[in-house]
Design an enzyme around this catalytic site. Structure first.
Site: not given
Lengths: 514, 492
Positions: B127, B177, B179, B190, B196, B228, B230, B232, B376, B386, B388
């Site tokens: 899928e 995952d 994160d 941050c 960073c 990922s 950004r 993670g 996670d 799902l 990415k």
């Protein structure tokens, strides 16, 4: 007959022969099953021939065992207590001897175990609820037996299971010893022995980090082995039951089996217990109409309640009368005395009316009138707990049925207090049981409390066989047992062995199934 | 394939403005606004449907992957300001279309999912899902071959699936995952979506620990770590054994790796002693990071209030009182100093209830709390979750989700990962540079991705996929050849 799987389990040469004559006189194409081990995973359904009676009898015996097991759980017995309680029950209904024992009937016992399991599997595969309950109880039974199995025989049995595990070699053990100990949390006094399996086989242990992992292999401590066998048993049984459920509709054409299976699955609500002659006290004393008031103290709550209603109102409605009449018949009251009892009890009713409206029913219940005299036999049999618990609930003004079921909890407790049950903890227990719909357990609880002293005495002195103290499932059994216990001193112990409940619950049962 | 196809090109034309590019463009494939891929569904007994999107994406709400505000920003701004001005460049349909047409490594991605050079059910029944600019998802897409996959990135040809609930996932890579949001309680540099290089170290540590455990404990070999986009990292484990795991096993494995952390009050579930070998090994991996990256760089207990946290983690009244006193008298101590103070004060005889051994254990717990991977875990537990896909464009940052080479983990700098706009510019620059130096023929041989910084990543990915295919082929050479022969005979 009992097969239920997706793949055809029947070899081509064993296919059904359609010519009836050929079938009847043909030699059996399959030999009897062999049972090298006491324990059984019940993977292959039986393929031998058994009589329809055996089909039912064996299943009923197993059902009895499962019901007792469940009642242990309901009563929050500890595993040790359960084991102690179940031992005589198992010995009585489903003895399974070890290979080491000299028992002559090892094969027969194991065959019964095997066949009865598969019969019940059919009976209980119809609904998800029954399946779940059956699987749970079977798993418990398996556990109980596995624990009581001889250590060596158990190991042999486990070895035959198709579970790919491998014991750790000394070399490997030495290499990883520290890690093995840290991972499996071995206590100082535990044996240092581990086995290897694919980690996918023991997800629970992996999840809790209770095994050592190396390249996808889990190193598991031996203490987990039994749990794994149990889990595997439960898993296989659950999938097996699902399969059976799917195949069940195909059985419908056999009109000999489905009534039996239906009856068996019904029995799971409250296990059915047939009435037996020996539940009467006719051999000890002849009960008379006048003695009923005195005997009423031994009655279970359902009958005590009817008796109270009768005394209060001098009247009982039809179903109440029927239930009570049959019960009285069961305790040994003969027809004449019974008519007398009712006549006296209905003191507001004129003779004419009594004769026209009530007499016939009483005689009918005794099998004195009605229908074909060759067929009516001795009339109806006294109602069992199962019957009382499954019949339609009484409507307003009716008082028959089982009060544990029909009364609201508050009214029930008031009633119990009125008949002299006042112990706070006991009442609380009853309330819980009733809340969980375990009506017969509540009744047994009350019985056990009321006969605490005598029961202890009987147990300590070994007067009764332990199997005679199983869960009560019939109002007449309740009465008989109560009567005997309260009169322990008066009746010679010797008599009890002969006509006591010894033969009441097991031996006579099958006669009643007709 | 059990799909009902109803190509209705015209219908698409009626889509709203943001989608307008779709009508003419073979744009948006996976990801970005377009979206991502997912759970394989082989065999699809009508059963236990994949449920609604909410439940599948629930735990993603807090990371920026999908439904967060990030992807929506362009859309929101669209409504009040003229498009060209406000819309970040990287999410413009034109740019995305170019990216997916010219740069996206369809071939290796196909092989990675297919586990074989010829189309297999592994790929065909997989899928895919796409995210539209409005935040809507198109799910339950599947493709018979890599080319069709590429073509179907043209939304005009989109399949329509009526009974989504008929799908039941049966196989998927095991995914993880990690994160940065989960590290917010312990990072000081941050917060939220920002990262960073200092806090990226947490991801580095986590990747090391998880990667080691997966390889050594579970014996997995084909582990692909992907940035990922950004803040993670994702892990995709493609070993056959991992792909075939059911939900129970995934849950077990995830929980094996997750360590129950203390809550705010410092109350911990208690880590069993002796330490499980996995925890013990992880601690050894993490120890060096604790001194430098946590104590020195993050300095998590610099202020007095922050220092209270560590006091709460020490279950000994005498010790904490003495420490409190010491720190009150000398404010401004760094975390490193405070960490050293614990031992100093304890040696001075201020332990009231704890033994020295318990103190060591308490300190181990603290180190784990500040360094152990925070996964996670929900993502890993379900077959139908799902995630990415690699090489798609992150809708919030425009960065390409490139694979991370674990052999040189320290060198990975998330801030230098190319964005989609940079990449397209690099193609132009390369073309300019080589305008005269190469013949047209030579140039034609150079594929667009080779002209950009994506080259290294794509090559790494190809190498990884090649390894996977080789391993995969070993097991089923026989079957493979049959299939190949069959396919050949049908070829014209």
């Amino acid at each position: 007959m009992l097969a239920a799987t997706s793949a055809p389990r029947i070899a081509p040469n064993k296919r059904t022969v359609l010519d009836a004559r050929k079938r009847q006189f043909a030699k059996s194409t399959h030999g009897p099953e062999e049972y090298p081990h006491r324990l059984n995973f019940y993977v292959v359904p039986p393929s031998g021939d058994i009589a329809l009676e055996q089909f039912e009898e064996w299943a009923i015996a197993r059902l009895k065992v499962l019901a007792e097991l469940e009642s242990c759980q309901f009563r929050n017995r500890t595993p040790a207590e359960t084991e102690e309680y179940m031992k005589p029950v198992l010995d009585k209904y489903m003895r399974l001897s070890s290979n080491a024992s000299r028992s002559s009937d090892i094969e027969g016992e194991r065959k019964r175990d095997h066949y009865s399991h598969w019969t019940l599997r059919l009976a209980f595969s119809s609904t998800a609820d029954l399946r779940q309950r059956f699987a749970r109880l079977e798993a418990q039974l398996f556990k109980l037996r596995m624990q009581s199995d001889d250590t060596r025989e158990r190991q042999e049995f486990i070895k035959t299971l198709p579970m790919s595990w491998e014991t750790l070699s000394e070399e490997e053990k030495a290499t990883w010893l520290d890690q093995l100990k840290a991972a499996t949390n071995v206590k100082r006094d535990e044996e240092e022995s581990w086995f290897k399996v694919d980690w996918e086989k023991v997800p629970g242990l992996v999840e809790r980090r209770q095994c050592l992992l190396k390249k996808g292999t889990a190193y598991v401590h031996v203490r987990e082995q039994q749990t794994m066998v149990l889990n595997e048993f439960a898993r296989q049984l659950e999938t097996g039951l699902e399969l059976s459920a799917r195949f069940l509709p195909r059985m419908d054409e056999d009109n000999r089996l489905s009534p039996i299976l239906h009856h068996l699955s019904q029995s799971f609500v409250a296990p059915d217990a047939g009435y037996t002659e020996s539940s009467s006290i006719g051999d000890i004393t002849i009960p008379t109409a006048a003695a009923i008031d005195g005997l009423a103290q031994h009655f279970p709550l359902c009958m005590q309640n009817l008796h109270r209603e009768l005394r209060n109102n001098s009247h009982l409605k039809h179903f109440g009368r029927l239930q009570y009449t049959l019960f009285l018949k069961g305790i040994g009251l003969n027809l004449q005395e019974c008519i007398l009892f009712w006549r006296k009890s209905f003191k507001l009713i004129a003779d004419d009316k009594f004769k026209s409206d009530y007499l016939y029913n009483i005689r009918h219940a005794y099998g004195d009138v009605g229908g074909d005299s060759n067929r009516r036999g001795k009339g109806y049999t006294p109602y069992s707990c199962q019957k009382l618990l499954t019949e339609p609930a009484p409507s307003a003004g009716q008082t028959h049925g089982c009060p544990y079921r029909t009364y609201s909890p508050d009214n029930l407790l008031t009633l119990l207090q009125a008949v002299g049950v006042t112990d706070r903890a006991l009442l609380q227990g009853v309330r819980e049981d009733v809340g969980k719909q375990r009506f017969h357990i509540a009744c047994n609880r009350v019985f056990e409390h009321g006969h605490k002293g005598q029961l202890r005495k009987v147990k300590e002195e070994g007067l009764w066989a332990a199997g005679d103290l199983d869960t009560i499932l019939h109002p007449n059994t309740y009465f008989k047992r109560s009567f005997l216990l309260k009169n322990l001193g008066k009746i010679k112990a010797g008599d009890l062995g002969v006509d006591g409940p010894e033969s009441s619950s097991g031996g006579g049962r099958e006669k009643m199934e007709e | 394939m059990p799909h009902a196809t109803s190509p209705s090109p015209e219908a698409e034309a009626t889509m709203n403005v943001e989608d307008s590019h779709m009508t003419d463009a073979p744009a948006l494939p996976l990801e970005a606004e377009p979206s991502s891929d997912l759970a394989e569904s082989q065999e699809l007994p009508a059963n236990g449907g994949t449920a609604n999107l909410d439940s599948i994406f629930d735990d993603d709400d807090d990371d920026d992957e999908y439904s967060s505000s990030a992807p929506r920003k362009p859309e929101d701004s669209l409504q009040d300001i003229p498009q060209q001005v406000s819309k970040p460049k990287y999410s413009s349909p034109d740019i995305l279309r170019q990216f997916y047409q010219r740069l996206f490594p369809f071939r290796p991605l196909f092989q990675w999912l297919n586990h074989s050079p010829t189309p297999q059910p592994d790929f065909q029944n997989r899928e895919f899902a796409f995210v539209l600019p409005g935040g809507a998802y198109i799910r339950y897409q599947s493709f018979a071959s890599a080319d069709l996959f590429r073509k179907h990135v043209n939304p005009r040809d989109r399949k329509q699936l009526r009974k989504a609930s008929a799908f039941r996932p049966v196989m998927k890579e095991l995914v993880f995952d990690i994160d940065m949001t989960d590290y917010d309680p312990i990072r000081t540099c941050c917060s939220g979506a920002a990262i960073c290089n200092k806090c990226w170290q947490f991801i580095t540590m986590a990747v090391k620990v998880v990667d080691t455990a997966l390889r050594e404990d579970f014996g997995f070999q084909h582990i692909l770590w992907v940035y990922s986009g950004r803040r993670g990292a994702h892990a995709w484990i493609s070993d056959k054994r991992a792909r075939e795991m059911d939900d129970t096993k995934r849950r077990s494995l995830a929980n094996y790796l997750v360590l129950a952390m203390g809550n705010e009050q410092g109350k911990r579930g208690g880590i069993r002693r002796p330490l499980h070998p996995h925890i013990d090994r992880s601690l050894k991996i993490l120890n060096p990071y604790f001194q430098t990256d946590v104590l020195a760089d993050q300095d998590p207990w610099a202020s007095t209030e922050q220092a209270d946290k560590i006091l709460q983690l020490l279950p000994d009244k005498g010790l904490t009182t003495a420490l409190q006193k010491k720190w009150d008298s000398m404010p401004g101590r760094t975390s490193n100093q405070r960490w050293a103070d614990i031992d100093a004060v304890a040696e001075a005889g201020h332990l009231s209830t704890m033994t020295a051994k318990q103190l060591v254990e308490a300190k181990q717990d603290i180190r784990l709390e500040y360094t152990y991977p925070r996964l996670d875990a929900e993502v890993s537990k379900k077959l139908n979750h799902l995630l990415k896909s690699p090489f798609v464009v992150h809708p919030g940052t425009g960065r390409v989700c490139v694979p991370i080479d674990t052999r040189d983990l320290e060198a990975f700098d998330p801030l230098s990962v190319p964005t989609v706009t940079e990449l397209l510019r690099e193609i132009d620059e390369w073309d300019n540079e080589h305008k005269d130096s190469m013949s047209a023929d030579e140039k034609a041989k150079v594929q667009d991705w080779q002209k950009t910084r994506l080259k290294g990543y794509v090559e790494f990915f190809r190498g990884y996929v090649a390894g996977l295919l080789k391993e995969e082929n070993k097991g089923k050479r026989g079957r493979e050849e049959d299939v190949a022969a069959g396919a050949d005979s049908m070829e014209f």
